[in-house]
Design an enzyme around this catalytic site. Structure first.
Site, short mmCIF file in Angstrom:
data_model
loop_
_atom_site.label_atom_id
_atom_site.label_comp_id
_atom_site.label_asym_id
_atom_site.label_seq_id
_atom_site.Cartn_x
_atom_site.Cartn_y
_atom_site.Cartn_z
N ASP A 1 0.85 -1.20 0.00
CA ASP A 1 0.00 0.00 0.00
C ASP A 1 0.88 1.25 0.00
O ASP A 1 2.04 1.18 0.40
CB ASP A 1 -0.92 0.00 1.24
CG ASP A 1 -2.22 0.74 0.99
OD1 ASP A 1 -2.16 1.94 0.63
OD2 ASP A 1 -3.29 0.15 1.16
N ASN B 1 -6.27 -5.45 -5.28
CA ASN B 1 -7.36 -4.72 -4.63
C ASN B 1 -7.12 -3.20 -4.60
O ASN B 1 -8.08 -2.43 -4.50
CB ASN B 1 -7.51 -5.27 -3.19
CG ASN B 1 -8.31 -4.37 -2.29
OD1 ASN B 1 -9.54 -4.39 -2.30
ND2 ASN B 1 -7.63 -3.55 -1.49
N TYR C 1 -10.06 5.09 -4.87
CA TYR C 1 -11.51 5.05 -4.62
C TYR C 1 -11.82 6.12 -3.58
O TYR C 1 -12.44 7.13 -3.89
CB TYR C 1 -11.94 3.66 -4.14
CG TYR C 1 -13.39 3.58 -3.72
CD1 TYR C 1 -14.41 3.86 -4.61
CD2 TYR C 1 -13.75 3.23 -2.41
CE1 TYR C 1 -15.75 3.81 -4.21
CE2 TYR C 1 -15.08 3.17 -2.01
CZ TYR C 1 -16.07 3.46 -2.90
OH TYR C 1 -17.38 3.42 -2.51
N SER D 1 -15.69 -3.73 -9.92
CA SER D 1 -16.78 -3.02 -9.23
C SER D 1 -18.08 -3.26 -9.97
O SER D 1 -18.11 -3.29 -11.21
CB SER D 1 -16.48 -1.52 -9.20
OG SER D 1 -17.63 -0.81 -8.78
N TYR E 1 -13.65 6.21 -12.82
CA TYR E 1 -13.61 5.02 -11.95
C TYR E 1 -14.27 3.82 -12.64
O TYR E 1 -13.70 2.73 -12.70
CB TYR E 1 -14.30 5.34 -10.62
CG TYR E 1 -14.34 4.18 -9.66
CD1 TYR E 1 -13.22 3.86 -8.88
CD2 TYR E 1 -15.48 3.39 -9.51
CE1 TYR E 1 -13.25 2.79 -7.99
CE2 TYR E 1 -15.52 2.33 -8.63
CZ TYR E 1 -14.40 2.04 -7.87
OH TYR E 1 -14.44 0.97 -7.00
N LYS F 1 -12.52 0.25 -13.97
CA LYS F 1 -12.93 -1.07 -13.48
C LYS F 1 -13.46 -1.94 -14.63
O LYS F 1 -13.32 -3.17 -14.60
CB LYS F 1 -13.98 -0.91 -12.38
CG LYS F 1 -13.44 -0.26 -11.11
CD LYS F 1 -12.37 -1.12 -10.45
CE LYS F 1 -11.95 -0.58 -9.10
NZ LYS F 1 -11.01 -1.46 -8.38
N PRO G 1 -17.66 -6.03 -6.51
CA PRO G 1 -18.49 -5.78 -5.33
C PRO G 1 -19.49 -4.66 -5.57
O PRO G 1 -19.24 -3.74 -6.34
CB PRO G 1 -17.47 -5.33 -4.27
CG PRO G 1 -16.12 -5.50 -4.87
CD PRO G 1 -16.29 -5.53 -6.36
N VAL H 1 -19.82 -1.32 -0.75
CA VAL H 1 -19.42 -1.92 0.53
C VAL H 1 -19.26 -0.81 1.56
O VAL H 1 -18.63 0.21 1.27
CB VAL H 1 -18.07 -2.67 0.39
CG1 VAL H 1 -17.76 -3.44 1.66
CG2 VAL H 1 -18.08 -3.59 -0.81
N1 LIG Z 1 -16.06 0.22 -0.97
C1 LIG Z 1 -16.84 -0.05 -2.01
O1 LIG Z 1 -18.06 0.21 -1.99
C2 LIG Z 1 -16.29 -0.72 -3.22
C3 LIG Z 1 -17.20 -1.20 -4.18
C4 LIG Z 1 -16.72 -1.83 -5.32
C5 LIG Z 1 -15.35 -1.98 -5.47
N2 LIG Z 1 -14.50 -1.50 -4.52
C6 LIG Z 1 -13.08 -1.71 -4.74
O2 LIG Z 1 -12.56 -2.42 -3.63
C7 LIG Z 1 -11.19 -2.06 -3.43
C8 LIG Z 1 -10.98 -1.56 -2.02
O3 LIG Z 1 -11.84 -0.46 -1.77
P1 LIG Z 1 -12.00 0.24 -0.34
O4 LIG Z 1 -13.42 0.55 -0.13
O5 LIG Z 1 -11.27 -0.53 0.70
O6 LIG Z 1 -11.28 1.64 -0.68
P2 LIG Z 1 -10.02 2.38 -0.04
O7 LIG Z 1 -9.85 3.61 -0.84
O8 LIG Z 1 -10.23 2.51 1.42
O9 LIG Z 1 -8.83 1.34 -0.26
C9 LIG Z 1 -8.01 1.31 -1.36
C10 LIG Z 1 -6.61 1.06 -0.87
O10 LIG Z 1 -5.71 1.12 -1.98
C11 LIG Z 1 -4.61 1.90 -1.60
N3 LIG Z 1 -3.96 2.50 -2.76
C12 LIG Z 1 -4.38 3.57 -3.49
N4 LIG Z 1 -3.49 3.85 -4.45
C13 LIG Z 1 -2.50 2.93 -4.34
C14 LIG Z 1 -1.30 2.71 -5.06
N5 LIG Z 1 -0.95 3.49 -6.08
N6 LIG Z 1 -0.51 1.68 -4.68
C15 LIG Z 1 -0.84 0.88 -3.62
N7 LIG Z 1 -1.97 1.06 -2.91
C16 LIG Z 1 -2.78 2.08 -3.27
C17 LIG Z 1 -5.18 2.96 -0.67
O11 LIG Z 1 -4.15 3.58 0.11
C18 LIG Z 1 -6.15 2.14 0.14
O12 LIG Z 1 -5.55 1.57 1.28
C19 LIG Z 1 -10.88 -1.01 -4.50
O13 LIG Z 1 -10.37 -1.68 -5.65
C20 LIG Z 1 -12.24 -0.45 -4.81
O14 LIG Z 1 -12.28 0.15 -6.08
C21 LIG Z 1 -14.93 -0.86 -3.41
#
Ligand SMILES: NC(=O)c1ccc[n+]([C@@H]2O[C@H](COP(=O)([O-])OP(=O)(O)OC[C@H]3O[C@@H](n4cnc5c(N)ncnc54)[C@H](O)[C@@H]3O)[C@@H](O)[C@H]2O)c1
Length: 253
Positions: free
Chosen positions: A44, A90, A94, A146, A159, A163, A189, A192
């Site tokens: 990360d 992952n 976002y 997503s 976004y 995806k 997903p 979430v």
């Molecule tokens: N939360 C939702 O509703 C949802 C829905 C569908 C898909 N997603 C997908 O699930 C995954 C996780 O989402 P989340 O809700 O935990 O979001 P989040 O933004 O909290 O987590 C994403 C993580 O990726 C890290 N990150 C960002 N850029 C980076 C980089 N260049 N290198 C390494 N790490 C990096 C961030 O620091 C963070 O810890 C993402 O791919 C998101 O698109 C989330």
């Protein structure tokens, strides 16, 4: 195949690399896999703040959009564990997207950054682990997409496009690596309820989204983790190139 495999859990000692694992969904996926006995390495751009609770989780700083960062990450994982059984792509921009905006207003630099992390990062990750998995004769890749690709969520164009590309990439690479013993699947997903989601959407929007589901409730990271775990397990070996929509029954594939 053991009974562990049939439950769709990873075998103890499975080495899994989870990007974006410092917080949110990635942190929950890491805990879930490690609780089954996996050795997890997370990557990360931010520091992980939560305790690992005695689980075998190692946090590494890495930027998935950067090729050199991937070389270092793969080397660090091999140094520590000697192999890479599964990669969970992952990480994504976002939470950092801020308020939703019309497609006409997205700055070009922001479009490019979202593509660089969310799409190029997934491609670079698969490319970086491929020689390792090919030499092992087996590997699992799970790309987090997503359901916005399927539902066409507005004001989120970069976004959703990033995806959608992840789903296309999943299919394409699955065809290329199946003969190497590697499967590549995606999980899409629904909304979430993570800290990121709560910062991007108000409570009414979240409640309305939950109400549209066949299973009408909020979705938690724990709803996703067992599906990812199954896709990392031996039991999913004949499933590849697919996208599993995990959204409580909104979009049907
Ligand atoms: N939360 C939702 O509703 C949802 C829905 C569908 C898909 N997603 C997908 O699930 C995954 C996780 O989402 P989340 O809700 O935990 O979001 P989040 O933004 O909290 O987590 C994403 C993580 O990726 C890290 N990150 C960002 N850029 C980076 C980089 N260049 N290198 C390494 N790490 C990096 C961030 O620091 C963070 O810890 C993402 O791919 C998101 O698109 C989330």
């Amino acid at each position: 195949m053991t009974s562990t495999d049939l439950r769709g859990e990873v075998a103890p000692g499975t080495v899994v690399l989870v990007t974006g694992g410092a917080r949110g969904i990635g942190a929950e996926l890491s805990r879930h896999l490690a609780a089954q006995g996996a050795a997890v390495v997370t990557a990360d751009v931010v520091e992980a703040t939560e305790e690992t609770g005695g689980l075998d989780i190692t946090h590494v700083r890495a930027d998935v959009s950067d090729e050199a960062s991937w070389r270092e990450l793969v080397a660090a994982t091999l140094d520590r564990h000697g192999r890479i059984d599964a990669l969970v792509n992952n990480a994504a921009i976002y939470q950092g997207l801020g308020v939703k905006q019309p497609f006409t207003d997205i700055p070009v630099e922001e479009w490019d950054r979202v593509m660089a992390v969310n799409t190029r990062g997934v491609w670079l990750g698969m490319r970086a682990v491929h020689p390792v998995m090919k030499a092992q004769g087996r590997g699992r890749v799970v790309n987090i997409a997503s359901s916005t690709v399927h539902t066409g969520v507005p004001y989120f164009a970069h976004y959703t496009a990033s995806k959608g590309a992840v789903i296309a990439l999943t299919r394409s690479v699955a065809r290329e690596v199946g003969a190497d013993g590697i499967t590549v699947n995606a999980v899409a997903p629904g909304l979430v309820e993570t800290e990121a989601t709560r910062s991007l959407n108000d409570a009414d929007y979240l409640a309305a989204s939950a109400g549209r589901r066949a299973v009408p409730r909020a979705m938690e990271p724990g709803d996703l983790a067992p599906v990812v775990s199954f896709l990392c397990s031996e039991g999913s070996g004949f499933l590849t190139g697919q996208t599993l929509i995990v959204d409580g029954g909104v979009a049907f594939s």
